[in-house]
Scaffold this active site. Structure first.
Site, PDB file in Angstrom:
ATOM      1  N   LYS A  77       0.869  -1.173   0.000  1.00 26.85           N
ATOM      2  CA  LYS A  77       0.000   0.000   0.000  1.00 26.85           C
ATOM      3  C   LYS A  77       0.903   1.218   0.000  1.00 26.85           C
ATOM      4  CE  LYS A  77      -4.509   1.018   0.597  1.00 26.85           C
ATOM      5  NZ  LYS A  77      -5.706   0.321   0.187  1.00 26.85           N
ATOM      6  N   GLY A 177     -20.611   6.678   5.267  1.00 30.80           N
ATOM      7  CA  GLY A 177     -19.658   7.039   4.204  1.00 30.80           C
ATOM      8  C   GLY A 177     -20.288   6.786   2.849  1.00 30.80           C
ATOM      9  N   GLY A 179     -19.125   7.744  -0.297  1.00 30.59           N
ATOM     10  CA  GLY A 179     -18.199   8.061  -1.370  1.00 30.59           C
ATOM     11  C   GLY A 179     -18.374   7.103  -2.534  1.00 30.59           C
ATOM     12  N   VAL A 181     -17.617   3.906  -2.979  1.00 34.22           N
ATOM     13  CA  VAL A 181     -18.192   2.590  -2.676  1.00 34.22           C
ATOM     14  C   VAL A 181     -19.539   2.726  -1.970  1.00 34.22           C
ATOM     15  CG1 VAL A 181     -17.832   0.362  -1.563  1.00 34.22           C
ATOM     16  CG2 VAL A 181     -15.870   1.616  -2.426  1.00 34.22           C
TER      17      VAL A 181
HETATM   18  P1  NAD Z   1     -14.196   7.831  -0.878  1.00 29.12           P
HETATM   19  O1  NAD Z   1     -13.126   8.765  -0.486  1.00 29.12           O
HETATM   20  O2  NAD Z   1     -14.796   7.915  -2.232  1.00 29.12           O
HETATM   21  O3  NAD Z   1     -15.416   7.932   0.170  1.00 29.12           O
HETATM   22  C1  NAD Z   1     -15.245   8.058   1.546  1.00 29.12           C
HETATM   23  C2  NAD Z   1     -16.483   8.758   2.078  1.00 29.12           C
HETATM   24  O4  NAD Z   1     -16.427   8.750   3.504  1.00 29.12           O
HETATM   25  C3  NAD Z   1     -16.604  10.224   1.644  1.00 29.12           C
HETATM   26  O5  NAD Z   1     -17.912  10.477   1.181  1.00 29.12           O
HETATM   27  C4  NAD Z   1     -16.274  11.008   2.927  1.00 29.12           C
HETATM   28  O6  NAD Z   1     -16.949  12.254   2.981  1.00 29.12           O
HETATM   29  C5  NAD Z   1     -16.783  10.051   3.975  1.00 29.12           C
HETATM   30  N1  NAD Z   1     -16.175  10.225   5.274  1.00 29.12           N
HETATM   31  C6  NAD Z   1     -14.865  10.485   5.570  1.00 29.12           C
HETATM   32  N2  NAD Z   1     -14.692  10.546   6.894  1.00 29.12           N
HETATM   33  C7  NAD Z   1     -15.898  10.303   7.450  1.00 29.12           C
HETATM   34  C8  NAD Z   1     -16.376  10.228   8.777  1.00 29.12           C
HETATM   35  N3  NAD Z   1     -15.554  10.406   9.813  1.00 29.12           N
HETATM   36  N4  NAD Z   1     -17.671   9.941   8.975  1.00 29.12           N
HETATM   37  C9  NAD Z   1     -18.505   9.760   7.942  1.00 29.12           C
HETATM   38  N5  NAD Z   1     -18.131   9.822   6.650  1.00 29.12           N
HETATM   39  C10 NAD Z   1     -16.833  10.089   6.417  1.00 29.12           C
HETATM   40  O7  NAD Z   1     -13.618   6.348  -0.603  1.00 29.12           O
HETATM   41  P2  NAD Z   1     -14.121   4.971  -1.207  1.00 29.12           P
HETATM   42  O8  NAD Z   1     -13.319   4.630  -2.408  1.00 29.12           O
HETATM   43  O9  NAD Z   1     -15.614   4.985  -1.282  1.00 29.12           O
HETATM   44  O10 NAD Z   1     -13.653   3.956  -0.065  1.00 29.12           O
HETATM   45  C11 NAD Z   1     -14.362   3.878   1.161  1.00 29.12           C
HETATM   46  C12 NAD Z   1     -13.686   2.860   2.067  1.00 29.12           C
HETATM   47  O11 NAD Z   1     -13.652   1.572   1.429  1.00 29.12           O
HETATM   48  C13 NAD Z   1     -12.209   3.170   2.397  1.00 29.12           C
HETATM   49  O12 NAD Z   1     -11.909   2.709   3.678  1.00 29.12           O
HETATM   50  C14 NAD Z   1     -11.450   2.352   1.363  1.00 29.12           C
HETATM   51  O13 NAD Z   1     -10.135   2.064   1.786  1.00 29.12           O
HETATM   52  C15 NAD Z   1     -12.312   1.114   1.326  1.00 29.12           C
HETATM   53  N6  NAD Z   1     -12.176   0.342   0.093  1.00 29.12           N
HETATM   54  C16 NAD Z   1     -12.436   0.920  -1.099  1.00 29.12           C
HETATM   55  C17 NAD Z   1     -12.329   0.162  -2.264  1.00 29.12           C
HETATM   56  C18 NAD Z   1     -12.641   0.759  -3.614  1.00 29.12           C
HETATM   57  O14 NAD Z   1     -12.817  -0.020  -4.557  1.00 29.12           O
HETATM   58  N7  NAD Z   1     -12.756   2.070  -3.741  1.00 29.12           N
HETATM   59  C19 NAD Z   1     -11.927  -1.176  -2.207  1.00 29.12           C
HETATM   60  C20 NAD Z   1     -11.687  -1.744  -0.944  1.00 29.12           C
HETATM   61  C21 NAD Z   1     -11.812  -0.967   0.196  1.00 29.12           C
END
Ligand code: NAD
Length: 352
Positions: A77, A177, A179, A181
């Site tokens: 990572k 959250g 975002g 996902v």
């Molecule tokens: P992203 O940055 O698109 O979304 C994260 C969301 O969480 C945002 O909307 C943000 O405003 C919100 N957020 C941040 N801090 C917060 C808090 N304290 N309380 C509430 N909401 C909060 O990220 P993503 O790509 O959607 O990934 C989300 C999670 O899933 C991460 O932990 C990431 O590591 C994990 N993940 C993502 C993927 C992927 O394919 N994108 C794969 C495996 C794991």
């Protein structure tokens, strides 16, 4: 915590290019199964130690995730320290690409929080050791919708095991959250007939999901205490700690966020309270399965989705074994992944 986590790693490298503001760390936890593959997280850490702790935990989790998903990749990572909205420039991303190149293929960089496929494409002008592109012969694009699909399958299995019901029609699911996902997962849950309760620090994201799917919006700190069938953490890590677990009202925790457990004691605490926890590195492997197909050079969306659906079988096995052994699914999943990593290490030593 940090020193042990550090000793477990094969290689941890710090990169700095003051001219463009790059301050980054690449952590290679294990290459026993293949090159270390994992996302790049661009995040405004409070200090450098926080970034180090994060990258070490995330890279170790990638080893478990890739092993459990049966992928020919090790765990790694990287983190870029800074505010992506303020600090992300083409020059900084290019400098990060040169950093990845210096690892000569031992680390393959994909998308994570704070990075997009377009950013990865800029990194990819400096190194071919990137994945998750949205253009090119085998491009796999944004992995997030695929991750969400895997999480949906995982939620279905967890609900069957803990609540004895098939399907999610009428189930209440809290998504923390919204975002890449979380918003995709909300759409899939809505299609499956679930009722949504959502929270995000970004109010506009909550409004969008409320308008689109009729979700009820609650304050970020209130969601864990809501009466839910499933709590799905999809923001950042550490959400499952002594304080939140004490307030948690849902019998199932199953979501996409990496490193949901603040520490291993939290896995035991959930187990003691009768809350079924879907290990994060098992349920959220869809994205890396998607990226792996791109690296293999033969991206086929239908085949990827079939493979992602097998996350349900992996979790089924984990939950059955956890029930038999009377312990948290987290430790069972760690053991399963570790058995595969140890076997790969032994095979490598024999051929060396
Ligand atoms: P992203 O940055 O698109 O979304 C994260 C969301 O969480 C945002 O909307 C943000 O405003 C919100 N957020 C941040 N801090 C917060 C808090 N304290 N309380 C509430 N909401 C909060 O990220 P993503 O790509 O959607 O990934 C989300 C999670 O899933 C991460 O932990 C990431 O590591 C994990 N993940 C993502 C993927 C992927 O394919 N994108 C794969 C495996 C794991």
């Amino acid at each position: 915590m940090t020193s042990t986590a550090f000793r477990d790693h094969e290689e941890v490298v710090f990169f700095r290019e003051p001219d463009c503001g790059l301050s980054a760390i690449i952590a290679v936890h294990s290459t026993a199964l293949g090159p270390a593959c994992g996302g790049v997280r661009f995040h405004a850490y409070g200090d450098e130690q926080e970034a180090i702790d994060d990258v070490l935990r995330l890279s170790a989790a990638m080893s478990l995730k890739n092993a459990l998903a049966g992928l020919p990749f090790g765990g790694g990572k990287s983190v870029i320290i800074g505010d992506p909205r303020r600090d992300k420039t083409p020059a900084l991303l290019a400098a990060f690409g040169r950093a990845v190149e210096r690892l000569a293929g031992r680390y393959i960089a994909a998308e994570d929080v704070g990075m997009s496929p377009a950013d990865i494409a800029i990194v990819g002008r400096q190194t071919r050791h990137v994945a998750g592109l949205d253009r090119g012969p085998a491009a796999s694009g944004d992995p997030s919708p695929v991750t969400a699909r895997g999480v949906l399958r995982g939620i279905e299995v967890a609900v069957r095991h803990r609540l004895g019901r098939s399907g999610l029609a009428g189930a209440t699911v809290g998504v923390l959250g919204l975002g890449h996902v979380g918003s995709a997962l909300a759409g899939l849950l809505h299609e499956a007939g679930a009722r949504l309760v959502v929270a995000d620090i970004a109010a506009d994201r909550c409004r969008a999901i409320a308008d689109r799917y009729g979700a009820r919006v609650v304050p970020v700190d209130a969601l864990v205490g809501e009466r839910l069938d499933v709590f799905a953490p999809c923001a950042l890590g550490g959400i499952l700690n002594a304080e939140t677990i004490g307030r948690l009202a849902a019998p199932v925790v199953a979501g996409a966020a990496n490193n949901q457990l603040a520490d291993e004691a939290s896995a035991d605490a959930l187990h003691m309270r009768g809350i079924l926890y879907a290990p994060d590195f098992a349920i959220n492997a869809g994205g890396i399965v998607n990226v792996a197909a791109e690296i293999a050079g033969n991206y086929d969306r239908a085949a990827v989705l079939r493979r992602v659906d097998r996350i349900a079988d992996t979790l089924d096995e984990i939950f059955i074994r956890a029930a038999r052994e009377g312990r948290s699914p987290h430790f069972v999943a760690v053991d399963l992944a570790q058995e595969r990593l140890d076997a790969a290490r032994r095979a490598r030593q024999q051929t060396a």
